[in-house]
Design an enzyme around this catalytic site. Sequence first.
Site, PDB file in Angstrom:
ATOM      1  N   CYS A 230      55.390  65.860  25.026  1.00  0.00           N
ATOM      2  CA  CYS A 230      55.767  64.666  24.398  1.00  0.00           C
ATOM      3  C   CYS A 230      54.516  63.929  24.456  1.00  0.00           C
ATOM      4  CB  CYS A 230      57.858  64.098  24.318  1.00  0.00           C
ATOM      5  SG  CYS A 230      58.700  64.944  25.592  1.00  0.00           S
TER       6      CYS A 230
ATOM      7  N   ARG B 234      69.125  62.504  27.520  1.00  0.00           N
ATOM      8  CA  ARG B 234      68.331  62.077  28.012  1.00  0.00           C
ATOM      9  C   ARG B 234      68.511  60.401  29.029  1.00  0.00           C
ATOM     10  NH1 ARG B 234      64.288  63.361  25.501  1.00  0.00           N
ATOM     11  NH2 ARG B 234      63.878  65.325  26.482  1.00  0.00           N
TER      12      ARG B 234
ATOM     13  N   CYS C 116      57.070  68.861  22.266  1.00  0.00           N
ATOM     14  CA  CYS C 116      57.273  67.254  21.460  1.00  0.00           C
ATOM     15  C   CYS C 116      56.786  66.090  21.109  1.00  0.00           C
ATOM     16  CB  CYS C 116      58.711  66.256  22.247  1.00  0.00           C
ATOM     17  SG  CYS C 116      59.014  65.242  22.018  1.00  0.00           S
TER      18      CYS C 116
ATOM     19  N   CYS D 253      58.697  46.714  15.175  1.00  0.00           N
ATOM     20  CA  CYS D 253      60.097  46.867  15.359  1.00  0.00           C
ATOM     21  C   CYS D 253      59.466  45.856  16.845  1.00  0.00           C
ATOM     22  CB  CYS D 253      60.530  48.053  16.380  1.00  0.00           C
ATOM     23  SG  CYS D 253      59.357  49.826  15.283  1.00  0.00           S
TER      24      CYS D 253
ATOM     25  N   CYS E 256      50.264  50.193  15.523  1.00  0.00           N
ATOM     26  CA  CYS E 256      50.640  49.670  15.015  1.00  0.00           C
ATOM     27  C   CYS E 256      51.055  48.471  13.864  1.00  0.00           C
ATOM     28  CB  CYS E 256      52.298  50.391  15.719  1.00  0.00           C
ATOM     29  SG  CYS E 256      52.998  51.560  14.297  1.00  0.00           S
TER      30      CYS E 256
ATOM     31  N   CYS F 124      58.862  46.532  21.037  1.00  0.00           N
ATOM     32  CA  CYS F 124      57.300  48.009  20.929  1.00  0.00           C
ATOM     33  C   CYS F 124      56.262  47.145  21.155  1.00  0.00           C
ATOM     34  CB  CYS F 124      57.811  48.563  19.474  1.00  0.00           C
ATOM     35  SG  CYS F 124      56.187  49.397  20.010  1.00  0.00           S
TER      36      CYS F 124
ATOM     37  N   CYS G  14      65.441  65.564  17.854  1.00  0.00           N
ATOM     38  CA  CYS G  14      65.736  64.267  19.834  1.00  0.00           C
ATOM     39  C   CYS G  14      65.236  62.921  18.614  1.00  0.00           C
ATOM     40  CB  CYS G  14      64.296  64.656  19.968  1.00  0.00           C
ATOM     41  SG  CYS G  14      64.076  63.223  21.894  1.00  0.00           S
TER      42      CYS G  14
HETATM   43  N1  SAM Z   1      56.091  55.092  15.618  1.00  0.00           N
HETATM   44  C1  SAM Z   1      57.013  56.037  16.381  1.00  0.00           C
HETATM   45  C2  SAM Z   1      58.489  55.792  16.248  1.00  0.00           C
HETATM   46  O1  SAM Z   1      58.931  54.352  16.197  1.00  0.00           O
HETATM   47  O2  SAM Z   1      59.367  57.122  15.880  1.00  0.00           O
HETATM   48  C3  SAM Z   1      56.808  57.066  17.845  1.00  0.00           C
HETATM   49  C4  SAM Z   1      56.755  56.401  19.781  1.00  0.00           C
HETATM   50  S1  SAM Z   1      57.863  55.113  19.433  1.00  0.00           S
HETATM   51  C5  SAM Z   1      57.354  53.697  20.890  1.00  0.00           C
HETATM   52  C6  SAM Z   1      59.269  55.133  19.712  1.00  0.00           C
HETATM   53  C7  SAM Z   1      60.428  55.319  20.863  1.00  0.00           C
HETATM   54  O3  SAM Z   1      60.046  54.687  22.440  1.00  0.00           O
HETATM   55  C8  SAM Z   1      61.351  53.789  19.929  1.00  0.00           C
HETATM   56  O4  SAM Z   1      61.785  54.066  18.704  1.00  0.00           O
HETATM   57  C9  SAM Z   1      62.270  53.128  20.900  1.00  0.00           C
HETATM   58  O5  SAM Z   1      63.116  53.620  20.881  1.00  0.00           O
HETATM   59  C10 SAM Z   1      61.358  53.714  21.805  1.00  0.00           C
HETATM   60  N2  SAM Z   1      61.211  52.386  22.514  1.00  0.00           N
HETATM   61  C11 SAM Z   1      59.326  52.100  22.294  1.00  0.00           C
HETATM   62  N3  SAM Z   1      59.566  50.775  23.190  1.00  0.00           N
HETATM   63  C12 SAM Z   1      60.487  50.344  24.276  1.00  0.00           C
HETATM   64  C13 SAM Z   1      61.349  49.742  24.985  1.00  0.00           C
HETATM   65  N4  SAM Z   1      60.310  48.765  24.689  1.00  0.00           N
HETATM   66  N5  SAM Z   1      62.131  49.676  25.499  1.00  0.00           N
HETATM   67  C14 SAM Z   1      63.184  50.498  24.868  1.00  0.00           C
HETATM   68  N6  SAM Z   1      62.348  51.845  24.717  1.00  0.00           N
HETATM   69  C15 SAM Z   1      61.212  52.015  23.599  1.00  0.00           C
HETATM   70 FE1  SF4 Z   2      55.295  51.365  15.503  1.00  0.00          FE
HETATM   71 FE2  SF4 Z   2      56.526  50.955  17.830  1.00  0.00          FE
HETATM   72 FE3  SF4 Z   2      57.516  50.590  15.833  1.00  0.00          FE
HETATM   73 FE4  SF4 Z   2      56.823  53.208  16.603  1.00  0.00          FE
HETATM   74  S1  SF4 Z   2      58.371  51.899  18.172  1.00  0.00           S
HETATM   75  S2  SF4 Z   2      56.743  52.921  14.799  1.00  0.00           S
HETATM   76  S3  SF4 Z   2      55.321  52.630  18.176  1.00  0.00           S
HETATM   77  S4  SF4 Z   2      55.457  49.335  16.032  1.00  0.00           S
END
Ligand code: SAM
Ligand code: SF4
Length: 334
Positions: free
Chosen positions: A118, A281, A149, A78, A74, A81, A209
């Site tokens: 989802c 949730r 979802c 973040c 990606c 992530c 959500c």
């Molecule tokens: N890329 C899309 C986005 O950012 O909306 C969808 C996937 S993203 C992985 C979905 C959500 O997963 C993030 O917004 C975050 O809240 C949660 N998430 C991702 N990594 C995480 C982690 N290490 N611990 C807790 N929540 C996490």
């Molecule tokens: Fe990309 Fe992870 Fe951020 Fe979603 S949460 S936009 S998958 S880096």
Amino acid sequence: MMQVAAAADAVTAGCAFPDQEVSARRQWSLAEVLALYDLPFMELIWRAQNVHRQHFDANAIQRSTLLSIKTGGCSEDCSYCSQSARYDTDLERERLMPVDEVVAAAQSAKDKGASRFCMGAAWRSPKESDLEKVLEMVREVKALGLQTCVTLGMLKEGQAEKLKDAGLDYYNHNLDTDKEFYGQVIRSHTHDDRLDTLAQVRDAGISVCSGGIIGMGESRRNRAAMLVQLANLPKPPESVPINNLVPVPGTPFGELPPLDPFEFVRTIAAARITMPTSYVRLSAGRQEMSDELQTLCFLAGANSMFYGEQLLTTDNADIRRDDALFERLGLRAI
Ligand code: SAM
Ligand code: SF4
Ligand code: DTB
């Protein structure tokens, strides 16, 4: 203590209205939500449980199963992530999955007792050609009799309508944290970008959500402010995932110390009170929680969870352990 309880009394009194429209119109202030957090723990849980019982069966928990349909690589930064291309996390990238494999996974989730499927993709936002394939997934998963979802990142104009037409029930797009702390977590897009996508989803008639992550080094004030931002949306999200940070080695947040679990439970309770008709949730981080801590979260008003061995790229709590806990607590899956 009496002063805190009185401030919080005024706060929870507004929740006595069973009518969604009345409670949805109520605007929360940061001071009110901080007053909830400041309550003695027993008092907060009791109030949250009261609000919960005005709107829900306290013994029923909604279960969603996650599938990562496109993993890693990606462009976004973040800090929590595993899927950001900017960090070295040992994650194997995978292209968008074929539709038949997604449908098979959805059927298996349904057979195991999930009511919602989802599908998550590691995109900043979906390309049109990729969206077409996701629309096909949504149509086929819906045809299995599951709620659908997806979480695909930021949407461009017209994409939410296409998802709605394909039969999408929910779009997940988390605020993740409050506006003030956002820049310390993510710099490649803004909090306002997230709000913009949420508005597009709402306008298309798809259920929202949206929640966040706790334990990223944010303050209690940041946590309360995030709940205020969610609860004060023109309509609160139907579903509010509260994730406990899963520290992923290689990410900037990979070495953060765990948060006090009672602060996590307080956040669930405050979400329940401020968003009385939403499903709250208990999301990422459940694997590391004891059965007793998860039970406290249910008591605080959590009534939804991710069910299945995997979240997106990390492990979830074991299904047999979840089933045993439901049995021991007399909980019913919905
Ligand atoms: N890329 C899309 C986005 O950012 O909306 C969808 C996937 S993203 C992985 C979905 C959500 O997963 C993030 O917004 C975050 O809240 C949660 N998430 C991702 N990594 C995480 C982690 N290490 N611990 C807790 N929540 C996490
Ligand atoms: Fe990309 Fe992870 Fe951020 Fe979603 S949460 S936009 S998958 S880096
Ligand atoms: C949400 O709030 N949590 C889920 C879902 N929405 C997409 C994702 C949790 C991901 C946890 C880390 C991982 O498995 O990669």
